[in-house]
Enzyme design. Structure first.
Site, PDB file in Angstrom:
ATOM      1  N   ASP A 118      12.748  -5.035  -3.326  1.00 20.28           N
ATOM      2  CA  ASP A 118      11.967  -5.445  -4.484  1.00 20.28           C
ATOM      3  C   ASP A 118      11.586  -6.912  -4.313  1.00 20.28           C
ATOM      4  OD1 ASP A 118      10.693  -5.391  -6.897  1.00 20.28           O
ATOM      5  OD2 ASP A 118      12.521  -5.408  -8.108  1.00 20.28           O
ATOM      6  N   ASP A 154       9.949  -9.503  -7.250  1.00 16.78           N
ATOM      7  CA  ASP A 154      10.206 -10.394  -8.379  1.00 16.78           C
ATOM      8  C   ASP A 154      11.641 -10.227  -8.868  1.00 16.78           C
ATOM      9  OD1 ASP A 154       9.878 -12.206 -10.414  1.00 16.78           O
ATOM     10  OD2 ASP A 154       8.669 -10.905 -11.683  1.00 16.78           O
TER      11      ASP A 154
END
Length: 240
Positions: free
Chosen positions: A89, A91
């Protein structure tokens, strides 16, 4: 070994740094002094008292402790080291706002040094993979290419492409591509254009909504009208 215990205490908690706790009275266990310096981590939280006898205490709190032994930590590290490929991932994992998360660059360097494959996966549809390359480059991570990224805009384009031939609701004409009214950023617009989707607000086959900074009432009103006329509604991710 990983364990959780609850302690009722009237003593004082020392700093997290030295990972020690002195308890003068315990609801669980018979020892009065606890020291967790031998463990690799020790996290605690305070909660209001729930037992009647706790209400009479000089320090009416419950301490919840979670700790892991060096053996447990090593087992987890061995499991991590055994992986050959990583989906990452972005952010909150690689960066927060415009700052790298501590250790993020070192982690990518380790993946490269050990020959592991990796892919950045994001539910954001606003930016193109090339824009994400530049973003991480500005933050200090070099050597990435667009192939290292897969966005929800690309996933949406892949989904539409897999529909192959479909029937236009107005003309019953089979077409290899479709048309779409788009509310979204450049990442979504480019991904759909590259698979041949015609961007149009005149009886489109799809209304596709993604992440953007320029939502406005007129665009949403237009989208609702088109959906009511028969356009299929697609959201690039569930949190838009």
């Amino acid at each position: 070994m990983r364990r959780s215990i609850n302690l009722f205490y009237r003593g004082s908690i020392k700093s997290r740094a030295n990972k020690s706790l002195r308890v003068t009275k315990s609801v669980v266990g018979s020892r009065n002094d606890f020291n967790f310096n031998q463990f690799s981590s020790c996290n605690y939280s305070l909660a209001p008292p729930t037992r009647p006898e706790e209400m009479l205490s000089a320090r009416p709190h419950t301490v919840s402790l979670e700790y892991e032994s060096p053996e447990y930590r090593q087992q987890q590290l061995d499991l991590i080291y055994s992986k050959k490929a990583w989906i990452i991932d972005m952010d909150g994992v690689m960066y927060h706002q415009n700052k790298l998360i501590p250790g993020a660059k070192e982690f990518i360097d380790w993946l490269r040094a050990t020959g592991r494959q990796f892919l950045f996966l994001t539910n954001s549809s606003d930016k193109t993979p090339q824009m994400l390359v530049h973003k991480l480059l500005r933050l200090g991570i070099q050597g990435l290419t667009p192939a290292n990224f897969f966005t929800s805009a690309l996933a949406t384009a892949s989904f539409i492409k897999r529909q192959k031939l479909y029937i236009n609701s107005n003309t019953s004409h089979h077409k290899p591509a479709g048309s779409a009214y788009i509310i979204g950023g450049p990442g979504l617009t480019l991904a759909l254009s590259e698979i041949g989707v015609v961007i149009s607000d005149h009886d489109p086959d799809y209304v596709i909504v993604g992440e953007t900074t320029d939502y406005d009432f007129s665009k949403l009103e237009k989208a609702v009208t088109l959906v009511r006329r028969g356009a299929r509604l697609i959201g690039t991710n569930c949190d838009i």
